[in-house]
Design a protein around this motif. Structure first.
Motif, PDB file in Angstrom:
ATOM      1  N   UNK A  65       0.828  -1.211   0.000  1.00  0.00           N
ATOM      2  CA  UNK A  65       0.000   0.000   0.000  1.00  0.00           C
ATOM      3  C   UNK A  65       0.857   1.253   0.000  1.00  0.00           C
ATOM      4  N   UNK A  66       1.884   1.262   0.833  1.00  0.00           N
ATOM      5  CA  UNK A  66       2.745   2.435   0.914  1.00  0.00           C
ATOM      6  C   UNK A  66       3.518   2.636  -0.382  1.00  0.00           C
ATOM      7  N   UNK A  67       3.950   1.565  -0.996  1.00  0.00           N
ATOM      8  CA  UNK A  67       4.705   1.696  -2.236  1.00  0.00           C
ATOM      9  C   UNK A  67       3.845   2.211  -3.383  1.00  0.00           C
ATOM     10  N   UNK A  68       2.546   1.938  -3.301  1.00  0.00           N
ATOM     11  CA  UNK A  68       1.639   2.400  -4.346  1.00  0.00           C
ATOM     12  C   UNK A  68       1.123   3.818  -4.102  1.00  0.00           C
ATOM     13  N   UNK A  69       1.503   4.398  -2.979  1.00  0.00           N
ATOM     14  CA  UNK A  69       1.075   5.763  -2.677  1.00  0.00           C
ATOM     15  C   UNK A  69       1.729   6.738  -3.652  1.00  0.00           C
ATOM     16  N   UNK A  70       0.980   7.682  -4.203  1.00  0.00           N
ATOM     17  CA  UNK A  70       1.590   8.653  -5.132  1.00  0.00           C
ATOM     18  C   UNK A  70       2.721   9.426  -4.456  1.00  0.00           C
ATOM     19  N   UNK A  71       3.824   9.534  -5.166  1.00  0.00           N
ATOM     20  CA  UNK A  71       4.970  10.275  -4.646  1.00  0.00           C
ATOM     21  C   UNK A  71       5.887   9.488  -3.746  1.00  0.00           C
ATOM     22  N   UNK A  72       5.601   8.189  -3.528  1.00  0.00           N
ATOM     23  CA  UNK A  72       6.471   7.367  -2.698  1.00  0.00           C
ATOM     24  C   UNK A  72       7.840   7.253  -3.367  1.00  0.00           C
ATOM     25  N   UNK A  73       8.939   7.338  -2.604  1.00  0.00           N
ATOM     26  CA  UNK A  73       9.040   7.416  -1.138  1.00  0.00           C
ATOM     27  C   UNK A  73       9.113   8.841  -0.589  1.00  0.00           C
ATOM     28  N   UNK A  74       9.149   9.848  -1.481  1.00  0.00           N
ATOM     29  CA  UNK A  74       9.304  11.229  -1.017  1.00  0.00           C
ATOM     30  C   UNK A  74       8.130  11.654  -0.149  1.00  0.00           C
ATOM     31  N   UNK A  75       6.922  11.234  -0.522  1.00  0.00           N
ATOM     32  CA  UNK A  75       5.749  11.634   0.265  1.00  0.00           C
ATOM     33  C   UNK A  75       5.841  11.113   1.691  1.00  0.00           C
ATOM     34  N   UNK A  76       6.343   9.895   1.862  1.00  0.00           N
ATOM     35  CA  UNK A  76       6.483   9.335   3.203  1.00  0.00           C
ATOM     36  C   UNK A  76       7.597  10.038   3.968  1.00  0.00           C
ATOM     37  N   UNK A  77       8.686  10.319   3.316  1.00  0.00           N
ATOM     38  CA  UNK A  77       9.790  11.012   3.979  1.00  0.00           C
ATOM     39  C   UNK A  77       9.392  12.425   4.394  1.00  0.00           C
ATOM     40  N   UNK A  78       8.618  13.105   3.556  1.00  0.00           N
ATOM     41  CA  UNK A  78       8.170  14.458   3.908  1.00  0.00           C
ATOM     42  C   UNK A  78       7.259  14.429   5.138  1.00  0.00           C
ATOM     43  N   UNK A  79       6.470  13.365   5.277  1.00  0.00           N
ATOM     44  CA  UNK A  79       5.528  13.283   6.398  1.00  0.00           C
ATOM     45  C   UNK A  79       6.237  13.050   7.719  1.00  0.00           C
ATOM     46  N   UNK A  80       7.447  12.506   7.683  1.00  0.00           N
ATOM     47  CA  UNK A  80       8.154  12.185   8.927  1.00  0.00           C
ATOM     48  C   UNK A  80       9.421  13.018   9.090  1.00  0.00           C
ATOM     49  N   UNK A  81       9.597  14.037   8.273  1.00  0.00           N
ATOM     50  CA  UNK A  81      10.790  14.887   8.376  1.00  0.00           C
ATOM     51  C   UNK A  81      10.775  15.642   9.709  1.00  0.00           C
ATOM     52  N   UNK A  82      11.888  15.604  10.421  1.00  0.00           N
ATOM     53  CA  UNK A  82      12.005  16.305  11.691  1.00  0.00           C
ATOM     54  C   UNK A  82      13.119  17.339  11.611  1.00  0.00           C
ATOM     55  N   UNK A  83      12.969  18.389  12.393  1.00  0.00           N
ATOM     56  CA  UNK A  83      13.960  19.463  12.432  1.00  0.00           C
ATOM     57  C   UNK A  83      14.191  19.863  13.875  1.00  0.00           C
ATOM     58  N   UNK A  84      15.376  20.408  14.133  1.00  0.00           N
ATOM     59  CA  UNK A  84      15.691  20.921  15.449  1.00  0.00           C
ATOM     60  C   UNK A  84      15.302  22.385  15.574  1.00  0.00           C
ATOM     61  N   UNK A  85      15.811  23.022  16.607  1.00  0.00           N
ATOM     62  CA  UNK A  85      15.438  24.416  16.864  1.00  0.00           C
ATOM     63  C   UNK A  85      15.902  25.343  15.756  1.00  0.00           C
ATOM     64  N   UNK A  86      17.131  25.179  15.294  1.00  0.00           N
ATOM     65  CA  UNK A  86      17.665  26.086  14.281  1.00  0.00           C
ATOM     66  C   UNK A  86      16.884  25.971  12.973  1.00  0.00           C
ATOM     67  N   UNK A  87      16.717  24.752  12.476  1.00  0.00           N
ATOM     68  CA  UNK A  87      15.981  24.569  11.225  1.00  0.00           C
ATOM     69  C   UNK A  87      14.501  24.891  11.401  1.00  0.00           C
ATOM     70  N   UNK A  88      13.961  24.614  12.586  1.00  0.00           N
ATOM     71  CA  UNK A  88      12.564  24.955  12.817  1.00  0.00           C
ATOM     72  C   UNK A  88      12.333  26.460  12.803  1.00  0.00           C
ATOM     73  N   UNK A  89      13.257  27.202  13.394  1.00  0.00           N
ATOM     74  CA  UNK A  89      13.144  28.660  13.362  1.00  0.00           C
ATOM     75  C   UNK A  89      13.244  29.179  11.936  1.00  0.00           C
TER      76      UNK A  89
END
Length: 336
Positions: A65-89
């Motif tokens: 299912x995940x592999x058939x999602x449009x934009x995979x794997x970038x769409x999944x990576x974008x959904x779980x991308x994390x940033x710290x204080x500097x990048x968040x600011x």
């Protein structure tokens, strides 16, 4: 026709297995281990219970299912991308001190944390949530100009709600991953300090069972190391409202768990439980009747009140009462 027939060879399994271990599932999705665990926590990757009682697995249908999602794997990576204080600011286009103040005031909720080489807590935030925060017009006054008076007063009191908000998020994730009442009660118990837990659960065998069903620790450091103490401080509730909420949920969850099955005790046949709970049952039932159960439970046992042993019913029937008992005491006669 004579002679024995040759044994039929078992069928050779073909194709991929019906489910994958978490490490294999991460490779199938092209994610690092930490990225995969975060995807599971956020609900982007659904898991299933393991019949053997080990950690939850990922079904083959879920991988497909995940592999058939449009934009995979970038769409999944974008959904779980994390940033710290500097990048968040930088994402919010504000200075880092303002970003920190927003997070301390509870307006930005961390999704995970780690300790750097200096044992400093580094909070991480979802980039997707920060973009949504910046896009909301109601939040525009928080990004520019003077902060609201309520927020300034909260920060002036020394409040820092980052750990509390992370705990609220994390306990929700853990509860969604379990269906066993005792495991769910153990999840709630893991966020309470040992003294409060001992008063909520006075039975040492129940506390021992909860201790063994608690979630995996967030650090592999030695139990008495500074890193472990720091992680325990982050994962232990300290806000009064949060503690009250956990106590209520703990009481309700424990009552449900007791109705479902009793906690294992030495010499008592076990009640059918989940595979994980059954595996851990043995370590509890091995405790003998003369063992120090408080050390097994990991929490101190509250002192019992000084009460006399109960009197048998037969003794109660022969016991003199009222005025007759008083007269016998005055005359020096035995009471029996």
């Amino acid at each position: 026709m004579t002679g024995s027939t040759a044994p039929i060879a078992p069928p050779v399994p073909t194709g991929r297995p019906s489910s994958f271990a978490r490490s294999r599932a991460a490779r199938e999705l092209g994610l690092k281990r930490g990225e995969f665990e975060l995807a599971v926590m956020l609900g982007h990757v659904r898991t299933v219970a393991d019949p053997a009682g080990m950690r939850r697995r990922v079904g083959r249908e879920e991988i497909d299912r995940l592999r058939e999602t449009p934009g995979f794997p970038k769409s999944l990576r974008d959904a779980i991308e994390t940033v710290g204080t500097a990048d968040g600011a930088a994402l919010l286009d504000i200075p880092q001190p303002r970003f920190t103040r927003l997070a301390r005031a509870g307006l930005l909720t961390p999704v995970k944390f780690y300790l750097n080489r200096y044992r400093t807590v580094v909070w991480l935030y979802l980039a997707l949530e920060l973009r949504e925060f910046a896009a909301c017009e109601a939040n525009a006054p928080l990004l520019t100009g003077r902060a609201p008076d309520t927020m300034r007063a909260l920060l002036a009191s020394g409040a820092d709600l980052r750990a509390r908000n992370w705990r609220r998020r994390h306990v929700g994730f853990l509860l969604r991953q379990s269906e066993d009442p005792w495991e769910r009660a153990a999840i709630t118990a893991s966020f309470l300090d040992p003294v409060r837990l001992a008063h909520l659960v006075p039975d040492p065998y129940e506390r021992a069972y909860l201790h063994r069903l608690r979630p995996e620790p967030l650090t592999q450091a030695a139990p008495e190391s500074p890193t472990t103490h720091l992680v325990e401080r982050i994962t232990t509730a300290d806000d009064p409202d949060e503690i009250s909420w956990l106590r209520v949920n703990m009481s309700l969850g424990l009552a449900e768990a007791r109705r479902h099955r009793p906690a294992p005790r030495p010499g008592v046949p076990p009640v059918v439980a989940t595979p994980r709970a059954e595996r851990l049952r043995a370590s509890v039932t091995e405790v003998g009747s003369g063992a120090d159960v408080s050390s097994v439970a990991g929490t101190p046992v509250p002192p019992a009140p000084d009460t006399a042993p109960p009197i048998a019913d037969a003794d109660r029937r022969d016991e003199p009462r009222g005025l007759l008992r008083w007269l016998r005491r005055r005359r020096g006669q035995p009471e029996g």
